[in-house]
Scaffold this motif. Structure first.
Motif, PDB file in Angstrom:
ATOM      1  N   VAL A  35      56.105  48.722  34.890  1.00 28.59           N
ATOM      2  CA  VAL A  35      55.185  47.887  35.567  1.00 28.59           C
ATOM      3  C   VAL A  35      56.455  46.723  35.810  1.00 28.59           C
ATOM      4  CG1 VAL A  35      53.292  46.659  34.556  1.00 28.59           C
ATOM      5  CG2 VAL A  35      53.054  48.657  34.009  1.00 28.59           C
ATOM      6  N   ARG A  36      55.736  46.153  37.180  1.00 31.44           N
ATOM      7  CA  ARG A  36      56.284  45.505  37.780  1.00 31.44           C
ATOM      8  C   ARG A  36      55.288  43.893  38.059  1.00 31.44           C
ATOM      9  NH1 ARG A  36      56.528  47.335  43.252  1.00 31.44           N
ATOM     10  NH2 ARG A  36      54.788  48.231  42.838  1.00 31.44           N
ATOM     11  N   PHE A  37      55.644  42.896  36.929  1.00 31.44           N
ATOM     12  CA  PHE A  37      54.851  41.742  36.318  1.00 31.44           C
ATOM     13  C   PHE A  37      54.562  40.826  37.171  1.00 31.44           C
ATOM     14  CE2 PHE A  37      52.078  39.084  33.736  1.00 31.44           C
ATOM     15  CZ  PHE A  37      51.269  39.742  33.324  1.00 31.44           C
ATOM     16  N   ALA A  38      53.141  40.381  37.548  1.00 29.41           N
ATOM     17  CA  ALA A  38      53.836  38.742  38.345  1.00 29.41           C
ATOM     18  C   ALA A  38      52.623  37.783  36.785  1.00 29.41           C
ATOM     19  CB  ALA A  38      53.049  38.972  39.448  1.00 29.41           C
ATOM     20  N   PHE A  39      53.285  37.301  37.333  1.00 28.42           N
ATOM     21  CA  PHE A  39      53.091  35.941  36.730  1.00 28.42           C
ATOM     22  C   PHE A  39      53.331  34.343  37.627  1.00 28.42           C
ATOM     23  CE2 PHE A  39      55.698  36.285  32.599  1.00 28.42           C
ATOM     24  CZ  PHE A  39      53.920  36.693  31.619  1.00 28.42           C
ATOM     25  N   GLY A  40      52.105  33.538  37.774  1.00 29.04           N
ATOM     26  CA  GLY A  40      51.441  32.576  38.798  1.00 29.04           C
ATOM     27  C   GLY A  40      52.681  31.648  39.142  1.00 29.04           C
ATOM     28  N   ASP A  41      52.131  30.395  38.413  1.00 27.93           N
ATOM     29  CA  ASP A  41      52.828  28.590  38.704  1.00 27.93           C
ATOM     30  C   ASP A  41      52.971  29.207  37.361  1.00 27.93           C
ATOM     31  OD1 ASP A  41      53.905  26.062  37.975  1.00 27.93           O
ATOM     32  OD2 ASP A  41      53.667  26.510  39.866  1.00 27.93           O
ATOM     33  N   PRO A  42      54.721  28.865  36.964  1.00 29.60           N
ATOM     34  CA  PRO A  42      54.765  28.286  35.442  1.00 29.60           C
ATOM     35  C   PRO A  42      54.871  27.615  34.669  1.00 29.60           C
ATOM     36  CG  PRO A  42      57.255  28.959  37.094  1.00 29.60           C
ATOM     37  CD  PRO A  42      56.055  28.621  37.813  1.00 29.60           C
ATOM     38  N   ASN A  43      53.531  26.775  35.188  1.00 24.33           N
ATOM     39  CA  ASN A  43      52.894  25.711  34.506  1.00 24.33           C
ATOM     40  C   ASN A  43      51.624  25.811  34.689  1.00 24.33           C
ATOM     41  OD1 ASN A  43      55.248  24.331  33.578  1.00 24.33           O
ATOM     42  ND2 ASN A  43      55.410  23.474  34.947  1.00 24.33           N
ATOM     43  N   PHE A  90      57.952  35.151  39.595  1.00 23.24           N
ATOM     44  CA  PHE A  90      56.595  34.266  39.520  1.00 23.24           C
ATOM     45  C   PHE A  90      55.891  33.972  40.547  1.00 23.24           C
ATOM     46  CE2 PHE A  90      57.995  33.767  35.153  1.00 23.24           C
ATOM     47  CZ  PHE A  90      56.979  32.818  34.462  1.00 23.24           C
ATOM     48  N   THR A  91      55.066  34.218  41.199  1.00 25.96           N
ATOM     49  CA  THR A  91      54.514  33.805  42.673  1.00 25.96           C
ATOM     50  C   THR A  91      53.991  32.215  43.437  1.00 25.96           C
ATOM     51  OG1 THR A  91      52.337  34.070  42.116  1.00 25.96           O
ATOM     52  CG2 THR A  91      52.876  36.135  41.810  1.00 25.96           C
ATOM     53  N   GLY A  92      53.983  31.835  42.416  1.00 19.15           N
ATOM     54  CA  GLY A  92      54.031  30.209  42.330  1.00 19.15           C
ATOM     55  C   GLY A  92      52.081  29.728  42.262  1.00 19.15           C
ATOM     56  N   SER A  93      51.032  31.061  42.899  1.00 21.75           N
ATOM     57  CA  SER A  93      50.017  30.359  42.901  1.00 21.75           C
ATOM     58  C   SER A  93      49.103  31.755  42.872  1.00 21.75           C
ATOM     59  CB  SER A  93      49.586  29.943  44.199  1.00 21.75           C
ATOM     60  OG  SER A  93      49.779  30.865  45.244  1.00 21.75           O
ATOM     61  N   HIS A  94      47.998  31.174  42.553  1.00 21.33           N
ATOM     62  CA  HIS A  94      46.716  32.476  42.151  1.00 21.33           C
ATOM     63  C   HIS A  94      46.636  33.623  43.312  1.00 21.33           C
ATOM     64  CE1 HIS A  94      46.467  30.993  37.976  1.00 21.33           C
ATOM     65  NE2 HIS A  94      46.333  29.368  39.338  1.00 21.33           N
ATOM     66  N   ASP A  95      46.507  32.297  44.500  1.00 21.22           N
ATOM     67  CA  ASP A  95      45.909  33.865  45.003  1.00 21.22           C
ATOM     68  C   ASP A  95      47.243  34.349  45.887  1.00 21.22           C
ATOM     69  OD1 ASP A  95      47.936  31.304  46.191  1.00 21.22           O
ATOM     70  OD2 ASP A  95      46.314  31.129  48.404  1.00 21.22           O
ATOM     71  N   VAL A  96      48.359  34.024  45.451  1.00 13.59           N
ATOM     72  CA  VAL A  96      49.627  35.152  45.669  1.00 13.59           C
ATOM     73  C   VAL A  96      49.279  36.286  45.005  1.00 13.59           C
ATOM     74  CG1 VAL A  96      51.785  34.964  46.323  1.00 13.59           C
ATOM     75  CG2 VAL A  96      51.182  33.096  47.049  1.00 13.59           C
ATOM     76  N   THR A  97      49.535  36.238  44.435  1.00 10.97           N
ATOM     77  CA  THR A  97      49.227  36.984  42.931  1.00 10.97           C
ATOM     78  C   THR A  97      48.009  38.107  43.257  1.00 10.97           C
ATOM     79  OG1 THR A  97      49.650  35.069  41.365  1.00 10.97           O
ATOM     80  CG2 THR A  97      48.763  37.455  40.083  1.00 10.97           C
ATOM     81  N   ALA A  98      47.243  37.087  43.683  1.00  9.83           N
ATOM     82  CA  ALA A  98      46.218  38.103  43.959  1.00  9.83           C
ATOM     83  C   ALA A  98      46.598  39.135  44.733  1.00  9.83           C
ATOM     84  CB  ALA A  98      44.562  37.787  43.817  1.00  9.83           C
ATOM     85  N   LEU A  99      46.830  39.133  46.024  1.00  9.34           N
ATOM     86  CA  LEU A  99      47.233  39.833  47.162  1.00  9.34           C
ATOM     87  C   LEU A  99      48.436  40.375  46.862  1.00  9.34           C
ATOM     88  CD1 LEU A  99      46.837  36.375  49.901  1.00  9.34           C
ATOM     89  CD2 LEU A  99      45.532  38.925  50.216  1.00  9.34           C
ATOM     90  N   SER A 100      49.152  39.705  46.430  1.00  6.79           N
ATOM     91  CA  SER A 100      50.072  40.633  45.821  1.00  6.79           C
ATOM     92  C   SER A 100      49.698  42.008  44.659  1.00  6.79           C
ATOM     93  CB  SER A 100      51.146  39.758  44.946  1.00  6.79           C
ATOM     94  OG  SER A 100      52.296  39.127  45.723  1.00  6.79           O
ATOM     95  N   ASN A 110      47.474  44.772  47.614  1.00  8.52           N
ATOM     96  CA  ASN A 110      48.637  45.072  48.433  1.00  8.52           C
ATOM     97  C   ASN A 110      50.124  45.807  47.584  1.00  8.52           C
ATOM     98  OD1 ASN A 110      47.239  44.378  50.675  1.00  8.52           O
ATOM     99  ND2 ASN A 110      48.202  42.974  50.437  1.00  8.52           N
ATOM    100  N   LYS A 111      49.371  45.893  46.200  1.00  5.95           N
ATOM    101  CA  LYS A 111      50.666  46.645  45.399  1.00  5.95           C
ATOM    102  C   LYS A 111      52.061  46.410  45.247  1.00  5.95           C
ATOM    103  CE  LYS A 111      47.174  50.396  46.171  1.00  5.95           C
ATOM    104  NZ  LYS A 111      47.404  52.076  46.835  1.00  5.95           N
ATOM    105  N   LYS A 112      52.885  45.329  45.810  1.00  8.38           N
ATOM    106  CA  LYS A 112      53.790  44.077  45.495  1.00  8.38           C
ATOM    107  C   LYS A 112      54.009  44.538  44.126  1.00  8.38           C
ATOM    108  CE  LYS A 112      56.614  40.609  46.820  1.00  8.38           C
ATOM    109  NZ  LYS A 112      56.405  39.476  47.748  1.00  8.38           N
ATOM    110  N   TYR A 113      53.090  44.017  42.965  1.00  5.61           N
ATOM    111  CA  TYR A 113      53.260  44.214  41.771  1.00  5.61           C
ATOM    112  C   TYR A 113      52.309  45.112  41.047  1.00  5.61           C
ATOM    113  CZ  TYR A 113      56.037  39.778  43.107  1.00  5.61           C
ATOM    114  OH  TYR A 113      57.075  39.492  43.989  1.00  5.61           O
TER     115      TYR A 113
END
Length: 297
Positions: free
Chosen positions: A141-149, A180-190, A193-196
């Motif tokens: 699994v390629r896992f994505a968190f958002g912002d570290p904080n 870490f994608t840095g934001s929620h919208d980037v996570t959702a789109l990633s 689009n199956k980037k993660y």
């Protein structure tokens, strides 16, 4: 006689200068407000201009709202007294309170409730259909968190994954890839689009992104949902007087403008207290996310 006139003239000039000086001195410094965007900050500008005017009228003082790029920038600004109030994620709030003693005064209601959740989402056609399946197959699994904080994009899901033995730290984990994608919208789109293969996101922002058409819910599935989390607070420096706090609360609670509310995914605002975030504070402490030796509280 000439000397007397000269003295009177100088006295008059001194009085004029004095009055002018007093006038300048009465010009208050703007009440500084910092906002961390949960999504693309470009979408917030017009709404923040409206909120700036609303708050300024409410406290009868100039207000200046600045949109900051990340959570840590706001915490640092609070530490060095460069802002009077900030809109923070719950984790960032407890970190800022621990460091500076800021106080929560208001939060938003989402569909009438001051709560949200952390979600773990996957692409719609993913073979992962539960947290158990995610853990079982973590090495692939390629896992994505958002912002570290972020509370919902990092802290809460990391604790859930740690309890299940697949995550210890950003460097020590059992995933094929961790980012870490840095934001929620980037996570959702990633994820869409199956980037993660799986990612953590704020439930309210997830719904907001879907309703606005920025993501397609039919291309994403939710496989895990956390317990209730209290919504993002607006927090003021401990030096802000009670009258101003009362005026700010009254102003926020009166806001009906959909453009202001929508940018926060809110149906309205409601009163918040420091005690509302005690669960998050304990979680942050257990995860080692609070500064040691702070004198903020």
């Amino acid at each position: 006689m000439k000397m007397r006139r000269l003295i009177l003239l100088l006295s008059a000039l001194t009085l004029i200068v004095s009055i002018a000086g007093c006038g300048n001195g009465e010009e208050e410094e703007p009440f500084q407000v910092g906002v961390v965007p949960a999504q693309n900050k470009g979408d917030m500008k017009q709404a923040m201009d409206k909120l700036e005017k609303k708050l300024s009228d409410g406290i009868n003082r100039p207000v200046e709202i600045k949109i900051h790029s990340d959570y840590q920038a706001v915490v640092e600004a609070l530490k060095y007294k460069k802002m009077d109030m900030a809109f923070l994620g719950p984790l960032t709030f407890v970190q800022a309170r621990n460091a500076t003693g800021v106080n929560a005064i208001v939060t938003q209601l989402i569909d009438g409730k001051p709560y949200y959740h952390s979600y773990i989402i996957v692409p719609e056609d993913s073979e992962l259909d539960s947290m158990e399946e995610l853990v079982k197959n973590s090495e692939n699994v390629r896992f994505a968190f958002g912002d570290p904080n972020s509370t919902s994009g990092s802290l809460i899901p990391s604790i859930a994954l740690k309890e299940r033995g697949v995550f210890q730290s950003n460097q020590k984990h059992q995933f094929q890839e961790l980012t870490f994608t840095g934001s929620h919208d980037v996570t959702a789109l990633s994820i869409q689009n199956k980037k993660y293969d799986a990612g953590a996101i704020d439930s309210a922002i997830y719904d907001q992104l879907a309703e606005s058409g920025k993501i397609d819910k039919d291309r994403i599935r939710i496989i895990w949902k956390s317990e209730k989390l209290f919504q993002y607070p607006w927090a003021v420096q401990k030096e802000v007087d009670q009258q101003t706090v009362d005026q700010l609360r009254k102003t926020f609670l009166s806001i009906k403008d959909p453009e202001i509310l929508n940018v926060f995914g809110a149906s309205a605002f409601t009163k918040a207290e420091n005690s509302d975030y005690e669960t998050i504070r304990k979680a942050a402490k257990e995860a080692g996310r609070l500064e040691v030796g702070s004198t903020g509280e």
